[in-house]
Scaffold this active site. Sequence first.
Site, PDB file in Angstrom:
ATOM      1  N   LYS A  83       0.827  -1.203   0.000  1.00 34.84           N
ATOM      2  CA  LYS A  83       0.000   0.000   0.000  1.00 34.84           C
ATOM      3  C   LYS A  83       0.861   1.252   0.000  1.00 34.84           C
ATOM      4  O   LYS A  83       1.910   1.300   0.654  1.00 34.84           O
ATOM      5  CB  LYS A  83      -0.927  -0.041   1.221  1.00 34.84           C
ATOM      6  CG  LYS A  83      -1.984   1.053   1.284  1.00 34.84           C
ATOM      7  CD  LYS A  83      -2.866   0.809   2.500  1.00 34.84           C
ATOM      8  CE  LYS A  83      -3.926   1.886   2.683  1.00 34.84           C
ATOM      9  NZ  LYS A  83      -4.750   1.637   3.895  1.00 34.84           N
ATOM     10  N   SER A 160      -9.413   1.554   3.320  1.00 33.37           N
ATOM     11  CA  SER A 160      -8.625   2.361   2.402  1.00 33.37           C
ATOM     12  C   SER A 160      -7.609   1.562   1.591  1.00 33.37           C
ATOM     13  O   SER A 160      -6.965   2.100   0.696  1.00 33.37           O
ATOM     14  CB  SER A 160      -7.894   3.452   3.186  1.00 33.37           C
ATOM     15  OG  SER A 160      -7.031   2.882   4.156  1.00 33.37           O
ATOM     16  N   SER A 184      -9.598  -1.040   7.328  1.00 31.21           N
ATOM     17  CA  SER A 184      -9.054  -0.809   5.996  1.00 31.21           C
ATOM     18  C   SER A 184      -8.371  -1.998   5.331  1.00 31.21           C
ATOM     19  O   SER A 184      -8.065  -1.937   4.147  1.00 31.21           O
ATOM     20  CB  SER A 184      -8.084   0.377   6.023  1.00 31.21           C
ATOM     21  OG  SER A 184      -8.802   1.569   6.182  1.00 31.21           O
TER      22      SER A 184
END
Length: 484
Positions: A83, A160, A184
């Site tokens: 990420k 996210s 997330s």
Amino acid sequence: MTWTVDQQLELSATQAVAAIREGRIKATDYVATLLARAQALENLNALTTLDVEGALAAAQRIDALGPNERTHLPLAGLPVVVKDNINTRGLQTSAGTPALEGFMPARHAPSVQRLVDAGAVLLGKANMHELAFGITSTNLAPHAGPVRNPWDPERIPGGSSGGTAAAIAARIVPAGLGTDTGGSTRIPAALCGIVGLRPSVGDGGTQRRYHDPHAVVPISHTRDTVGPMARTVADIALIDGVITGHGPLAQAAVTNLRVGLPAPFWSGLEAATERVARAALAKLEAAGVTLVPVEMSEIFALNDRVSMAIALHEPIEDLQAWLDANHTGARTVRDVAARIASPDVRAAYDAILADARGGDYPTAMTLWRPRLQQLYAQTFAASGLDALLFPTTRLAAVRIDGVRGSSSVSIDGGAPIDELEAYLRNTDPASNAGIPGLALPAGLTDARLPVGLELDGPTGSDRRLLAIGLAFEEILGTLPAPEI
């Protein structure tokens, strides 16, 4: 053996590592196949950076090792994505926000370094909700853009960590790293039909499972953690074991399991999601799992007293500390906030900079969070539970709002609900309590959208939770590849 492209794409992380270590496939061939897949699926916008040269060079180094040397690498040749808010040496870490675009960290985050040291190949960086402050991954920054769900590109992948989830579901990579503050890793795992782990954080000290100080663009030191994501629970156990130093994991015996069904988490669900989740429960019960109804009637009221007080206060100090440690060019939180591109994130940071809930923070930390943790501990102990089980999200993936980044949703025609609130409701309490959570696929709705189930366990029970997940996965199965 000659591997077809389709055979390579369907390899789980565990299968891919075994094939490379045993010399049945070359790491360079496998990495080249996945790089081509990533380029062919650019429309999903799952990645912000694809490191073609670096990935191929790393794969070549794996192939140059002797068989005995490869055997000692638990992740030999495994392609992963990370990420974009997790520090990676030599690859941009922007957290999907304009002020950090172009920042190249000097070193990997510790969790990333452990994967690389174990032989993993970093394929690239995964797209995300801007600054990780949202659950849609509809990022409106020009260098990022909205991530699209491989099951339906017009829908959100969750967030996210949506880029990591979309890349894994789309067979661009078999595994990767996300982060989890309020859900997330687990929300995008549920909406994309994969597996995601939120490791224990507990008291943030000795109880914290993953230690990445000042190596992840933060929201909250109380809640943030890196978390692995993959297509199978076995893959999650493999990656978690590498990061934490744990060895092989045996599957739990289902006939000895007592799993609680907390009533509040099963209320107010989308009908299509509830049908899939209830069908999964029936399979688990038929296999011998003991399902125990539990009340936890105070859970959401307690969580509400904790959640936003932390989320809207801690970023000021925590993001500033990360900026000070990393020398990005952006000197202050206000520098970062001034260039936020997504309207929903900009609104959140307006509240953060005003310290809108700062006055609630001390009481949230000294009174309400301990009470929330006590409720969980008492629930596990009183009913002799191994874990709690519930739908990860109240509803399946909704359509992308490309104007605001996050909007409102309606569950089966009901009154509009804030999108963030709707998707966070079931995942957020575990985050605030610091306990581990594992999201795994339950099945597909009639519209062929994934539904996830979440297992939550006591603080520090991560490996036990994964052992239960292994047993549940054998009963429920994994999902097929989406038709892209």
